[in-house]
Design an enzyme around this catalytic site. Sequence first.
Site, PDB file in Angstrom:
ATOM      1  CB  CYS A  60      -0.874  -0.010   1.257  1.00 17.43           C
ATOM      2  SG  CYS A  60      -1.940   1.433   1.410  1.00 17.43           S
TER       3      CYS A  60
ATOM      4  CD  GLU B 186      -6.316   1.500  -4.174  1.00 22.88           C
ATOM      5  OE1 GLU B 186      -6.577   2.488  -3.473  1.00 22.88           O
ATOM      6  OE2 GLU B 186      -5.183   0.971  -4.209  1.00 22.88           O
TER       7      GLU B 186
ATOM      8  CG  HIS C 164      -7.346   2.879   0.753  1.00 25.65           C
ATOM      9  ND1 HIS C 164      -6.725   3.086   1.959  1.00 25.65           N
ATOM     10  CD2 HIS C 164      -6.403   2.353  -0.065  1.00 25.65           C
ATOM     11  CE1 HIS C 164      -5.464   2.675   1.867  1.00 25.65           C
ATOM     12  NE2 HIS C 164      -5.243   2.227   0.656  1.00 25.65           N
TER      13      HIS C 164
HETATM   14 ZN    ZN Z   1      -3.609   1.309  -0.094  1.00 26.71          ZN
END
Ligand code: ZN
Length: 168
Positions: free
Chosen positions: A84, A127, A130
Site C-alpha cells: 500500500c 482501494e 480505503h
Molecule cells: Zn492502499
Amino acid sequence: MHRPARPVTTFDATLAALAADMVATMYAAEGVGLAACQIGEDLAIFVFDCPDEDGTEHQGVVCNPVLQVPEGRDRSLDDGDEGCLSYPGAYVSCARPDVARVTGQDLHGEPVEYSGDGLLARCLQHETDHTSGMVFGDRLSTRLRKKLTKQMESQAADYPPSWPVSSD
Ligand code: ZN
C-alpha cells in the site's frame, strides 16, 4: 484514514482535477491504485492502473465504489503479497477473494463497472476498502501486522514524510 469517505455528489471540473492529481501521484509512487484519502481528500473515489492475471492492464476511475466478491462455495482465496502506498516499502501476504467486481460512477456521474482477477481483483478490493475507511493492515493477523510495521519502519528513510503526495 479510518473513517468512511464522503460520497461524491458533485461531478465537476474540481473532481476531474482531483482524479488527474491522483493518477499523477499513483504513477509517481509506482503504485497500481490510489484512493483520495491517501492524499488527504475526504471523498469516496479511487483510481487504478493494474494488470489482471493475464497481464492485461486495466485503468479506471471509480466514484462511490461498491464491491462485490463471490460468497460461499464460489469463493476462493488468493493469499498473494499486498502493499500500500500508505505503508511504503512493505509487502505481506493477505488472503482475499481471487475475483472481484466494483460498480460505481465515473467522473460524469455515469455508471461504471470493473471486474477481474489476479492483481486487479486485489487492487479493486484494496482501494474500495480505503474509501470505506479500512486499510489492509486491518485485515491482517497481529503477527503479519507487526511484520508490516517492521518492514515499513526499516524502509522509512527511503520515503519522505509527505509520501505518497508529490512535493511540487
Ligand atoms: Zn492502499
